[in-house]
Design a protein around this motif. Structure first.
Motif, PDB file in Angstrom:
ATOM      1  N   PRO A 171      -0.360  21.383  -2.205  1.00  0.00           N
ATOM      2  CA  PRO A 171      -0.574  20.328  -1.215  1.00  0.00           C
ATOM      3  C   PRO A 171      -1.175  20.856   0.090  1.00  0.00           C
ATOM      4  O   PRO A 171      -2.006  20.195   0.709  1.00  0.00           O
ATOM      5  CB  PRO A 171       0.843  19.788  -0.964  1.00  0.00           C
ATOM      6  CG  PRO A 171       1.615  20.139  -2.175  1.00  0.00           C
ATOM      7  CD  PRO A 171       1.056  21.441  -2.630  1.00  0.00           C
ATOM      8  N   MET A 172      -0.755  22.065   0.503  1.00  0.00           N
ATOM      9  CA  MET A 172      -1.311  22.635   1.733  1.00  0.00           C
ATOM     10  C   MET A 172      -2.795  22.937   1.577  1.00  0.00           C
ATOM     11  O   MET A 172      -3.553  22.888   2.545  1.00  0.00           O
ATOM     12  CB  MET A 172      -0.592  23.945   2.087  1.00  0.00           C
ATOM     13  CG  MET A 172       0.835  23.794   2.569  1.00  0.00           C
ATOM     14  SD  MET A 172       0.990  22.974   4.147  1.00  0.00           S
ATOM     15  CE  MET A 172      -0.114  23.910   5.151  1.00  0.00           C
ATOM     16  N   LEU A 173      -3.234  23.251   0.355  1.00  0.00           N
ATOM     17  CA  LEU A 173      -4.618  23.652   0.123  1.00  0.00           C
ATOM     18  C   LEU A 173      -5.583  22.484  -0.003  1.00  0.00           C
ATOM     19  O   LEU A 173      -6.794  22.696  -0.051  1.00  0.00           O
ATOM     20  CB  LEU A 173      -4.717  24.473  -1.180  1.00  0.00           C
ATOM     21  CG  LEU A 173      -4.303  25.919  -1.091  1.00  0.00           C
ATOM     22  CD1 LEU A 173      -4.445  26.565  -2.475  1.00  0.00           C
ATOM     23  CD2 LEU A 173      -5.132  26.682  -0.079  1.00  0.00           C
TER      24      LEU A 173
ATOM     25  N   VAL B  83      14.475  11.731   7.603  1.00  0.00           N
ATOM     26  CA  VAL B  83      14.307  10.313   7.941  1.00  0.00           C
ATOM     27  C   VAL B  83      12.824   9.951   7.979  1.00  0.00           C
ATOM     28  O   VAL B  83      12.404   8.888   7.504  1.00  0.00           O
ATOM     29  CB  VAL B  83      14.994  10.011   9.289  1.00  0.00           C
ATOM     30  CG1 VAL B  83      14.656   8.624   9.779  1.00  0.00           C
ATOM     31  CG2 VAL B  83      16.508  10.160   9.157  1.00  0.00           C
ATOM     32  N   SER B  84      12.000  10.866   8.504  1.00  0.00           N
ATOM     33  CA  SER B  84      10.553  10.614   8.560  1.00  0.00           C
ATOM     34  C   SER B  84       9.963  10.520   7.170  1.00  0.00           C
ATOM     35  O   SER B  84       9.055   9.720   6.922  1.00  0.00           O
ATOM     36  CB  SER B  84       9.857  11.722   9.346  1.00  0.00           C
ATOM     37  OG  SER B  84      10.364  11.798  10.652  1.00  0.00           O
ATOM     38  N   LEU B  85      10.477  11.339   6.255  1.00  0.00           N
ATOM     39  CA  LEU B  85      10.007  11.290   4.872  1.00  0.00           C
ATOM     40  C   LEU B  85      10.310   9.931   4.250  1.00  0.00           C
ATOM     41  O   LEU B  85       9.484   9.356   3.529  1.00  0.00           O
ATOM     42  CB  LEU B  85      10.667  12.407   4.062  1.00  0.00           C
ATOM     43  CG  LEU B  85      10.175  12.610   2.638  1.00  0.00           C
ATOM     44  CD1 LEU B  85       8.705  12.967   2.612  1.00  0.00           C
ATOM     45  CD2 LEU B  85      10.972  13.711   1.943  1.00  0.00           C
ATOM     46  N   LEU B 113      -5.654   7.661   2.214  1.00  0.00           N
ATOM     47  CA  LEU B 113      -4.449   7.476   1.401  1.00  0.00           C
ATOM     48  C   LEU B 113      -4.067   8.785   0.725  1.00  0.00           C
ATOM     49  O   LEU B 113      -2.891   9.138   0.664  1.00  0.00           O
ATOM     50  CB  LEU B 113      -4.673   6.388   0.348  1.00  0.00           C
ATOM     51  CG  LEU B 113      -4.648   4.949   0.825  1.00  0.00           C
ATOM     52  CD1 LEU B 113      -5.002   4.016  -0.318  1.00  0.00           C
ATOM     53  CD2 LEU B 113      -3.300   4.587   1.390  1.00  0.00           C
ATOM     54  N   THR B 114      -5.082   9.499   0.228  1.00  0.00           N
ATOM     55  CA  THR B 114      -4.803  10.762  -0.448  1.00  0.00           C
ATOM     56  C   THR B 114      -4.177  11.750   0.523  1.00  0.00           C
ATOM     57  O   THR B 114      -3.201  12.431   0.182  1.00  0.00           O
ATOM     58  CB  THR B 114      -6.106  11.353  -1.012  1.00  0.00           C
ATOM     59  OG1 THR B 114      -6.785  10.349  -1.764  1.00  0.00           O
ATOM     60  CG2 THR B 114      -5.827  12.548  -1.883  1.00  0.00           C
ATOM     61  N   SER B 115      -4.745  11.845   1.724  1.00  0.00           N
ATOM     62  CA  SER B 115      -4.209  12.772   2.715  1.00  0.00           C
ATOM     63  C   SER B 115      -2.775  12.410   3.088  1.00  0.00           C
ATOM     64  O   SER B 115      -1.941  13.290   3.294  1.00  0.00           O
ATOM     65  CB  SER B 115      -5.088  12.779   3.968  1.00  0.00           C
ATOM     66  OG  SER B 115      -6.388  13.199   3.655  1.00  0.00           O
ATOM     67  N   CYS B 119       0.718  14.684   2.684  1.00  0.00           N
ATOM     68  CA  CYS B 119       1.807  14.909   3.661  1.00  0.00           C
ATOM     69  C   CYS B 119       3.157  14.732   2.990  1.00  0.00           C
ATOM     70  O   CYS B 119       4.087  15.519   3.203  1.00  0.00           O
ATOM     71  CB  CYS B 119       1.727  13.899   4.809  1.00  0.00           C
ATOM     72  SG  CYS B 119       0.554  14.354   6.051  1.00  0.00           S
ATOM     73  N   LEU B 120       3.253  13.694   2.193  1.00  0.00           N
ATOM     74  CA  LEU B 120       4.505  13.407   1.487  1.00  0.00           C
ATOM     75  C   LEU B 120       4.875  14.581   0.583  1.00  0.00           C
ATOM     76  O   LEU B 120       6.024  15.030   0.553  1.00  0.00           O
ATOM     77  CB  LEU B 120       4.303  12.151   0.635  1.00  0.00           C
ATOM     78  CG  LEU B 120       5.509  11.239   0.469  1.00  0.00           C
ATOM     79  CD1 LEU B 120       5.842  10.569   1.785  1.00  0.00           C
ATOM     80  CD2 LEU B 120       5.220  10.188  -0.584  1.00  0.00           C
ATOM     81  N   LEU B 121       3.887  15.087  -0.133  1.00  0.00           N
ATOM     82  CA  LEU B 121       4.143  16.200  -1.061  1.00  0.00           C
ATOM     83  C   LEU B 121       4.550  17.463  -0.300  1.00  0.00           C
ATOM     84  O   LEU B 121       5.417  18.215  -0.743  1.00  0.00           O
ATOM     85  CB  LEU B 121       2.893  16.493  -1.899  1.00  0.00           C
ATOM     86  CG  LEU B 121       2.532  15.452  -2.941  1.00  0.00           C
ATOM     87  CD1 LEU B 121       1.221  15.822  -3.631  1.00  0.00           C
ATOM     88  CD2 LEU B 121       3.635  15.296  -3.981  1.00  0.00           C
TER      89      LEU B 121
END
Lengths: 224, 227
Positions: A171-173, B83-85, B113-115, B119-121
């Protein structure tokens, strides 16, 4: 100069060790070839469509195969407490990290140089602008190496190391991979490079930002 | 005292949300192009702002831990990120529902949306990392570093709306210089944002208390095993 000398000493140590055993590179190249084989079952498309997705497939291969090398980066030092010895030595965390980054970078580029022509032959993909494509490979690979080596340092002492590294790294990449994939696609399909210059800027920004961040924080990760 | 603050925040948040729900359903008219479904913006956007605010607040707490080495700051950082997650998940779910009605698809792999999903991941990985480490100081240290890396990555997420053409609706709030909402239609959004921020503060206080108790129990367990 001392910083550079120590960094190169660490890089040379890792490269020498890998040249003697060839474990990681062999495994990584084999894995890349297996992925190429599996792609042939997954996709059955004409050459024009293949050129459009070639950039994406290439970088998937590079990312997956590169993780095998990155996983071993700090894990190889656990045997006989070599990591503790390195941390106790005059080599700073940043020098150790950068040295390992350079060694990993060379190894991953070697894997890519083997995978790229095989990919071109297997899928009948012409590679115009080979020089520019190689430059994109070098840029993108540095991003993968920096993040992968940093997270390898983070996960080295975890019991689920092999599981955690890919989960954290991929995910970071994403920004770097997206940039590299888009640039590669444009170069392979002879698309308009000027309109896609933003991806080059994203790739460079990603590399600069995360290299500086990693060098600043690696001491905290390794030592505390 | 702490319990009273939590209760006050939760009750106030509930009252504001109830009042806003009344206004959103009964007073605000349908949007000209999107119809009734546009009302989801009153929860989607505040949830997104709350989650982004939380991630950065969590990063500041993480930096605070790295400077002070106070485990309480790590507890606060982890609670904020958790909580943010949750709010980030709400953002994606509500966005999905909105997209299904407006675009006819539950999901599209456009860059923004992908980005956001990335973040979620990243934060799923953050919590997996925390679970994999037993020692509290190591867990705090590595989580703090990961939090800093994650928040730098979020900058690329935030900028993507300006950098790429996407299928996501363009900015509609006046502060973003977009098309703007009609007068009277914006206020429930800001009130909902306030309510969600208060709700997240209450949840963070509860989680922080749980994290502190967990640290105490771990310390007692180590003390017991030492003899």
């Amino acid at each position: 100069m001392t910083f550079l000398r120590r960094t190169l000493a660490v890089a040379a140590k890792d490269l020498r060790s890998e040249i003697r055993s060839k474990e990681a590179v062999n495994a990584s190249v084999s894995f890349a070839l297996v992925i190429l084989l599996l792609f042939s079952f997954a996709f059955d498309i004409d050459p024009d469509q293949m050129r459009n997705i070639a950039g994406g497939l290439l970088w998937l291969i590079f990312a997956f195969a590169g993780t095998l090398i990155l996983n071993r980066s700090f894990a190889r030092e656990l045997i006989n407490d070599c990591l503790d010895a390195l941390l106790a030595s005059p080599v700073s965390g940043a020098e150790l990290f950068l040295g390992k980054c350079l060694a990993n970078y060379v190894l991953i580029v070697i894997v890519e140089c083997v995978s790229l022509p095989v990919f071109a032959v297997f899928y009948d993909v012409r590679l115009p602008h080979l020089g520019l494509l190689f430059a994109v490979m070098l840029l993108g690979t540095w991003g993968i190496t920096v993040i992968g080596t940093m997270f390898s340092a983070m996960t080295v002492n975890l019991r689920l190391r092999e599981l955690m590294l890919p989960t954290l790294v991929y995910p970071m990449l994403v920004p770097a991979l997206v940039g590299a994939i888009q640039l590669s696609r444009v170069l392979i399909t002879n698309g308009p490079l000027a309109e896609n210059f933003i991806w080059f800027r994203i790739l460079v920004a990603f590399n600069v930002i995360f290299t500086i961040l990693a060098l600043a924080l690696v001491e905290i990760v390794l030592v505390g | 005292m702490r319990l009273k603050i939590i209760l006050a925040l939760a009750v106030l948040s509930g009252l504001i949300l109830a009042r806003d729900l009344h206004d959103i359903l009964l007073k605000v008219p349908d949007e000209a192009n999107q119809g009734a479904i546009f009302r989801i913006i009153y929860f989607h956007v505040p949830a997104a702002i709350t989650s982004f605010t939380g991630f950065y607040l969590g990063m500041f707490m993480a930096v605070g831990y790295l400077i002070n080495k106070n485990l309480r700051l790590d507890s606060i950082a982890a609670s904020i990120n958790e909580v943010s997650l949750a709010f980030a998940t709400i953002t994606l779910v509500t966005g999905s529902i909105w997209g299904r009605i407006i675009w006819g698809i539950w999901w599209t792999w456009d860059p923004r949306l992908t980005s956001y999903f990335v973040c979620l991941l990243i934060y799923f990985g953050y919590f997996m990392l925390r679970r994999a480490i037993d020692d509290p100081t190591t867990r705090a240290r590595l989580s703090a570093v990961l939090s800093i890396f994650a928040c730098v990555d979020i900058v690329l997420v935030w900028k993507s709306i300006e950098w790429f053409r996407t299928q996501h609706p363009g900015p509609v709030l006046e502060i973003r210089g977009g098309g703007g909402m009609a007068p009277g239609m914006e206020s429930p959004l800001w009130w909902n944002l306030l309510a969600l921020l208060m709700l997240s503060a209450a949840l963070i206080l509860i989680r922080t208390r749980q994290e502190s108790m967990k640290l105490e129990i771990d310390a007692m367990r180590r003390h017991a095993h030492a003899f």
